[in-house]
Design a protein around this motif. Sequence first.
Motif, PDB file in Angstrom:
ATOM      1  N   LEU A 132     -47.744  50.529 -38.247  1.00 41.61           N
ATOM      2  CA  LEU A 132     -48.426  49.442 -37.536  1.00 41.61           C
ATOM      3  C   LEU A 132     -48.185  48.098 -38.214  1.00 41.61           C
ATOM      4  CD1 LEU A 132     -51.847  51.135 -36.713  1.00 41.61           C
ATOM      5  CD2 LEU A 132     -50.060  50.506 -35.094  1.00 41.61           C
ATOM      6  N   VAL A 133     -48.308  48.046 -39.528  1.00 41.97           N
ATOM      7  CA  VAL A 133     -48.114  46.796 -40.260  1.00 41.97           C
ATOM      8  C   VAL A 133     -46.662  46.333 -40.156  1.00 41.97           C
ATOM      9  CG1 VAL A 133     -48.104  45.776 -42.576  1.00 41.97           C
ATOM     10  CG2 VAL A 133     -50.041  47.151 -41.829  1.00 41.97           C
ATOM     11  N   SER A 134     -45.723  47.244 -40.274  1.00 39.62           N
ATOM     12  CA  SER A 134     -44.312  46.851 -40.234  1.00 39.62           C
ATOM     13  C   SER A 134     -43.913  46.318 -38.858  1.00 39.62           C
ATOM     14  CB  SER A 134     -43.414  48.015 -40.645  1.00 39.62           C
ATOM     15  OG  SER A 134     -43.474  49.058 -39.696  1.00 39.62           O
ATOM     16  N   ASN A 135     -44.627  46.711 -37.814  1.00 38.88           N
ATOM     17  CA  ASN A 135     -44.324  46.191 -36.474  1.00 38.88           C
ATOM     18  C   ASN A 135     -44.599  44.703 -36.357  1.00 38.88           C
ATOM     19  OD1 ASN A 135     -43.178  48.326 -35.062  1.00 38.88           O
ATOM     20  ND2 ASN A 135     -45.182  49.249 -34.685  1.00 38.88           N
ATOM     21  N   PHE A 136     -45.429  44.141 -37.240  1.00 35.79           N
ATOM     22  CA  PHE A 136     -45.660  42.699 -37.231  1.00 35.79           C
ATOM     23  C   PHE A 136     -44.433  41.931 -37.701  1.00 35.79           C
ATOM     24  CE2 PHE A 136     -50.187  44.031 -37.704  1.00 35.79           C
ATOM     25  CZ  PHE A 136     -50.638  43.504 -36.501  1.00 35.79           C
ATOM     26  N   PHE A 137     -43.590  42.583 -38.501  1.00 34.91           N
ATOM     27  CA  PHE A 137     -42.408  41.934 -39.068  1.00 34.91           C
ATOM     28  C   PHE A 137     -41.111  42.342 -38.386  1.00 34.91           C
ATOM     29  CE2 PHE A 137     -45.598  42.475 -42.397  1.00 34.91           C
ATOM     30  CZ  PHE A 137     -45.864  41.143 -42.673  1.00 34.91           C
TER      31      PHE A 137
ATOM     32  N   PRO B 156     -39.341  49.470 -36.414  1.00 33.41           N
ATOM     33  CA  PRO B 156     -38.582  50.404 -37.240  1.00 33.41           C
ATOM     34  C   PRO B 156     -37.152  50.614 -36.746  1.00 33.41           C
ATOM     35  CG  PRO B 156     -40.587  51.448 -36.399  1.00 33.41           C
ATOM     36  CD  PRO B 156     -40.526  50.067 -35.853  1.00 33.41           C
ATOM     37  N   VAL B 157     -36.896  50.324 -35.488  1.00 34.95           N
ATOM     38  CA  VAL B 157     -35.537  50.478 -34.960  1.00 34.95           C
ATOM     39  C   VAL B 157     -34.640  49.357 -35.501  1.00 34.95           C
ATOM     40  CG1 VAL B 157     -34.152  50.490 -32.862  1.00 34.95           C
ATOM     41  CG2 VAL B 157     -36.344  51.665 -32.897  1.00 34.95           C
ATOM     42  N   GLN B 158     -35.153  48.119 -35.516  1.00 36.91           N
ATOM     43  CA  GLN B 158     -34.373  46.992 -36.015  1.00 36.91           C
ATOM     44  C   GLN B 158     -34.266  47.014 -37.541  1.00 36.91           C
ATOM     45  OE1 GLN B 158     -37.195  46.466 -34.187  1.00 36.91           O
ATOM     46  NE2 GLN B 158     -36.478  45.726 -32.213  1.00 36.91           N
ATOM     47  N   HIS B 159     -35.347  47.389 -38.214  1.00 36.40           N
ATOM     48  CA  HIS B 159     -35.420  47.397 -39.676  1.00 36.40           C
ATOM     49  C   HIS B 159     -35.961  48.750 -40.146  1.00 36.40           C
ATOM     50  CE1 HIS B 159     -34.823  43.096 -39.399  1.00 36.40           C
ATOM     51  NE2 HIS B 159     -35.845  43.025 -38.562  1.00 36.40           N
ATOM     52  N   PRO B 160     -35.105  49.775 -40.218  1.00 33.52           N
ATOM     53  CA  PRO B 160     -35.607  51.128 -40.510  1.00 33.52           C
ATOM     54  C   PRO B 160     -36.235  51.282 -41.895  1.00 33.52           C
ATOM     55  CG  PRO B 160     -33.207  51.100 -40.444  1.00 33.52           C
ATOM     56  CD  PRO B 160     -33.671  49.762 -39.997  1.00 33.52           C
ATOM     57  N   TRP B 161     -35.905  50.437 -42.855  1.00 31.39           N
ATOM     58  CA  TRP B 161     -36.476  50.570 -44.197  1.00 31.39           C
ATOM     59  C   TRP B 161     -37.778  49.784 -44.357  1.00 31.39           C
ATOM     60  CZ3 TRP B 161     -35.316  54.276 -47.326  1.00 31.39           C
ATOM     61  CH2 TRP B 161     -34.089  54.912 -47.174  1.00 31.39           C
ATOM     62  N   LEU B 162     -38.154  49.005 -43.363  1.00 29.70           N
ATOM     63  CA  LEU B 162     -39.362  48.194 -43.480  1.00 29.70           C
ATOM     64  C   LEU B 162     -40.635  49.045 -43.635  1.00 29.70           C
ATOM     65  CD1 LEU B 162     -40.297  45.310 -43.664  1.00 29.70           C
ATOM     66  CD2 LEU B 162     -40.482  45.264 -41.190  1.00 29.70           C
ATOM     67  N   PRO B 163     -40.848  50.084 -42.833  1.00 33.22           N
ATOM     68  CA  PRO B 163     -42.054  50.904 -43.044  1.00 33.22           C
ATOM     69  C   PRO B 163     -42.081  51.571 -44.422  1.00 33.22           C
ATOM     70  CG  PRO B 163     -41.094  51.382 -40.903  1.00 33.22           C
ATOM     71  CD  PRO B 163     -40.122  50.511 -41.629  1.00 33.22           C
ATOM     72  N   VAL B 164     -40.923  51.952 -44.930  1.00 33.42           N
ATOM     73  CA  VAL B 164     -40.854  52.571 -46.261  1.00 33.42           C
ATOM     74  C   VAL B 164     -41.244  51.552 -47.323  1.00 33.42           C
ATOM     75  CG1 VAL B 164     -39.322  53.666 -47.937  1.00 33.42           C
ATOM     76  CG2 VAL B 164     -39.106  54.216 -45.505  1.00 33.42           C
ATOM     77  N   LEU B 165     -40.747  50.331 -47.191  1.00 32.61           N
ATOM     78  CA  LEU B 165     -41.106  49.271 -48.133  1.00 32.61           C
ATOM     79  C   LEU B 165     -42.604  48.970 -48.075  1.00 32.61           C
ATOM     80  CD1 LEU B 165     -40.245  47.122 -50.183  1.00 32.61           C
ATOM     81  CD2 LEU B 165     -39.808  45.607 -48.243  1.00 32.61           C
ATOM     82  N   VAL B 166     -43.154  48.940 -46.868  1.00 30.41           N
ATOM     83  CA  VAL B 166     -44.595  48.703 -46.712  1.00 30.41           C
ATOM     84  C   VAL B 166     -45.385  49.834 -47.373  1.00 30.41           C
ATOM     85  CG1 VAL B 166     -46.480  48.515 -45.026  1.00 30.41           C
ATOM     86  CG2 VAL B 166     -44.352  47.271 -44.654  1.00 30.41           C
TER      87      VAL B 166
ATOM     88  N   GLY C   1     -45.093  55.381 -55.586  1.00 28.00           N
ATOM     89  CA  GLY C   1     -44.794  55.186 -54.172  1.00 28.00           C
ATOM     90  C   GLY C   1     -43.313  55.293 -53.878  1.00 28.00           C
ATOM     91  N   ALA C   2     -42.483  54.710 -54.752  1.00 31.67           N
ATOM     92  CA  ALA C   2     -41.029  54.787 -54.558  1.00 31.67           C
ATOM     93  C   ALA C   2     -40.546  56.232 -54.682  1.00 31.67           C
ATOM     94  CB  ALA C   2     -40.318  53.902 -55.575  1.00 31.67           C
ATOM     95  N   LEU C   3     -41.060  56.964 -55.657  1.00 31.48           N
ATOM     96  CA  LEU C   3     -40.659  58.364 -55.825  1.00 31.48           C
ATOM     97  C   LEU C   3     -41.148  59.222 -54.657  1.00 31.48           C
ATOM     98  CD1 LEU C   3     -41.317  58.779 -59.642  1.00 31.48           C
ATOM     99  CD2 LEU C   3     -39.087  58.783 -58.496  1.00 31.48           C
ATOM    100  N   LEU C   4     -42.335  58.906 -54.127  1.00 31.17           N
ATOM    101  CA  LEU C   4     -42.864  59.633 -52.978  1.00 31.17           C
ATOM    102  C   LEU C   4     -41.944  59.483 -51.777  1.00 31.17           C
ATOM    103  CD1 LEU C   4     -45.317  61.187 -51.739  1.00 31.17           C
ATOM    104  CD2 LEU C   4     -46.180  58.949 -51.067  1.00 31.17           C
ATOM    105  N   CYS C   5     -41.375  58.290 -51.610  1.00 32.55           N
ATOM    106  CA  CYS C   5     -40.487  58.038 -50.470  1.00 32.55           C
ATOM    107  C   CYS C   5     -39.161  58.777 -50.573  1.00 32.55           C
ATOM    108  CB  CYS C   5     -40.246  56.537 -50.323  1.00 32.55           C
ATOM    109  SG  CYS C   5     -41.730  55.675 -49.774  1.00 32.55           S
ATOM    110  N   LEU C   6     -38.833  59.282 -51.753  1.00 30.54           N
ATOM    111  CA  LEU C   6     -37.608  60.077 -51.899  1.00 30.54           C
ATOM    112  C   LEU C   6     -37.770  61.493 -51.351  1.00 30.54           C
ATOM    113  CD1 LEU C   6     -36.454  59.008 -55.463  1.00 30.54           C
ATOM    114  CD2 LEU C   6     -35.554  58.244 -53.255  1.00 30.54           C
TER     115      LEU C   6
END
Length: 136
Positions: free
Chosen positions: A36-41, A44-54, A97-102
């Motif tokens: 939801l937060v990443s959709n403001f920026f 996920p289709v245009q920026h697939p890594w944005l939700p992961v960064l959030v 958080g970064a390790l969790l995303c792996l």
Amino acid sequence: MTTPYPVPPARDPGFVPPTLGRRFGALVTDWLLCLLVSNFFGGPVQHPWLPVLVLILEYGFFLGLFAQTPGMYITRIRCVAWTDGGRIGLVRALLRGALLCLVVPPLIMDEHRRGLHDRLTGSVIATATRPARTPS
């Protein structure tokens, strides 16, 4: 530092970690919030890594300062330091958080359900204790 636990998890022989269902429920809740937060920026289709960064930033902020993400608050679990039961701090929370995303580190668990990401950051997921109510 005041810890929310009378005995740190590492020295508590009776430590029982929360169920995997509660952990997964917290993760799904946090992931939906990140989408939801990443959709403001941008989506996920245009920026697939944005939700992961959030998600990494969410974990860094909430775990580092409050020991709970919004999803953990809902499922009544906390991420605390293994050795003293206190908060893990911003740097270790960002690393966790970064390790969790792996994805793979959380799958390698020990008998206390500490994933590789927990062991590398010196953290553990514990049941959140409720503060004692004083009679009014």
